[in-house]
Scaffold this motif. Structure first.
Motif, PDB file in Angstrom:
ATOM      1  N   ARG A  95       0.868  -1.188   0.000  1.00 42.80           N
ATOM      2  CA  ARG A  95       0.000   0.000   0.000  1.00 42.80           C
ATOM      3  C   ARG A  95       0.898   1.229   0.000  1.00 42.80           C
ATOM      4  N   LEU A  96       0.703   2.085  -1.006  1.00 48.01           N
ATOM      5  CA  LEU A  96       1.455   3.330  -1.115  1.00 48.01           C
ATOM      6  C   LEU A  96       0.525   4.506  -0.928  1.00 48.01           C
ATOM      7  N   GLU A  97       0.990   5.490  -0.189  1.00 51.83           N
ATOM      8  CA  GLU A  97       0.249   6.731  -0.015  1.00 51.83           C
ATOM      9  C   GLU A  97       1.197   7.884  -0.325  1.00 51.83           C
ATOM     10  N   ILE A  98       0.778   8.698  -1.278  1.00 45.06           N
ATOM     11  CA  ILE A  98       1.516   9.906  -1.629  1.00 45.06           C
ATOM     12  C   ILE A  98       0.508  11.035  -1.501  1.00 45.06           C
ATOM     13  N   GLY A  99       0.563  11.730  -0.383  1.00 46.06           N
ATOM     14  CA  GLY A  99      -0.499  12.687  -0.080  1.00 46.06           C
ATOM     15  C   GLY A  99      -1.809  11.929   0.035  1.00 46.06           C
ATOM     16  N   ASN A 100      -2.843  12.391  -0.676  1.00 51.83           N
ATOM     17  CA  ASN A 100      -4.140  11.706  -0.681  1.00 51.83           C
ATOM     18  C   ASN A 100      -4.246  10.663  -1.780  1.00 51.83           C
ATOM     19  N   HIS A 101      -3.198  10.457  -2.511  1.00 51.55           N
ATOM     20  CA  HIS A 101      -3.174   9.488  -3.605  1.00 51.55           C
ATOM     21  C   HIS A 101      -2.790   8.129  -3.007  1.00 51.55           C
ATOM     22  N   VAL A 102      -3.720   7.180  -3.075  1.00 51.43           N
ATOM     23  CA  VAL A 102      -3.517   5.874  -2.435  1.00 51.43           C
ATOM     24  C   VAL A 102      -3.569   4.779  -3.485  1.00 51.43           C
ATOM     25  N   ILE A 103      -2.597   3.889  -3.425  1.00 53.33           N
ATOM     26  CA  ILE A 103      -2.587   2.730  -4.311  1.00 53.33           C
ATOM     27  C   ILE A 103      -2.465   1.492  -3.439  1.00 53.33           C
ATOM     28  N   SER A 104      -3.432   0.601  -3.561  1.00 54.35           N
ATOM     29  CA  SER A 104      -3.395  -0.675  -2.840  1.00 54.35           C
ATOM     30  C   SER A 104      -2.880  -1.756  -3.776  1.00 54.35           C
ATOM     31  N   ASN A 105      -2.331  -2.803  -3.201  1.00 51.97           N
ATOM     32  CA  ASN A 105      -1.873  -3.967  -3.959  1.00 51.97           C
ATOM     33  C   ASN A 105      -0.857  -3.572  -5.023  1.00 51.97           C
ATOM     34  N   PHE A 106       0.119  -2.755  -4.645  1.00 50.42           N
ATOM     35  CA  PHE A 106       1.125  -2.240  -5.576  1.00 50.42           C
ATOM     36  C   PHE A 106       2.388  -3.083  -5.509  1.00 50.42           C
ATOM     37  N   THR A 107       2.989  -3.347  -6.662  1.00 49.86           N
ATOM     38  CA  THR A 107       4.242  -4.096  -6.724  1.00 49.86           C
ATOM     39  C   THR A 107       5.407  -3.125  -6.814  1.00 49.86           C
TER      40      THR A 107
END
Length: 160
Positions: A95-107
């Motif tokens: 799980r990546l969070e860059i500010g309010n930008h969230v990506i789940s299940n990221f490689t």
């Protein structure tokens, strides 16, 4: 009649209306862009690299970010910034969070970034970065970099 040049606030408001989130970035002594990123609930400083095809975490920070390595899928294709033929191990499900930008299940790619650290040390750059944010995040996020305000804009909240 002359067209009015939009001010920074106008740009931010316009992009906000289009679903973008403003994320502060900074520049180090060598001109690299730096950004705060949260990986699996741990925050660290990353290089923002529009030339990097994939996002990378330095292999010495695997435990810090609680990364699970897929060693069966290891390759030796890592390159860039003076390193070639480096071992690259994928880490899936992050799980990546860059500010309010969230990506789940990221490689994420995991590889040694020692060569980058050494090059930056020769340029007297003191920031300790933990990885690199690449095009695999910037392109789907429809990234816009406003150098005048040192702001990265990414669209919406993604769940991939």
């Amino acid at each position: 009649m002359r067209e009015k040049i939009p001010q920074a606030k106008d740009v931010k408001d316009f992009l906000s209306q289009k679903g973008y989130h403003a994320i502060p970035i900074s520049e180090n002594a060598s001109g690299l862009l730096l950004i705060s990123v949260k990986v699996n609930s741990t925050t660290g400083l990353f290089i923002l690299d529009t030339g990097a095809g994939v996002s990378v975490v330095d292999s010495k920070h695997v435990e810090l970010f609680n990364l699970i390595l897929e060693t069966a899928e290891t390759s030796f294709t890592g390159a860039g910034a003076g390193g070639q033929g480096l071992e690259v191990v994928p880490s899936k499900g992050n799980r990546l969070e860059i500010g309010n930008h969230v990506i789940s299940n990221f490689t994420l790619a995991v590889m040694s970034l020692e060569h980058v650290s050494q090059a930056l040390a020769q340029l007297d750059c003191e920031e300790e970065f933990l990885g690199i944010i690449g095009v695999d995040i910037l392109k789907p996020g429809k990234a816009i970099i406003d150098y005048s305000t040192m702001t990265l804009y990414l669209i919406g909240i993604l769940q991939s």
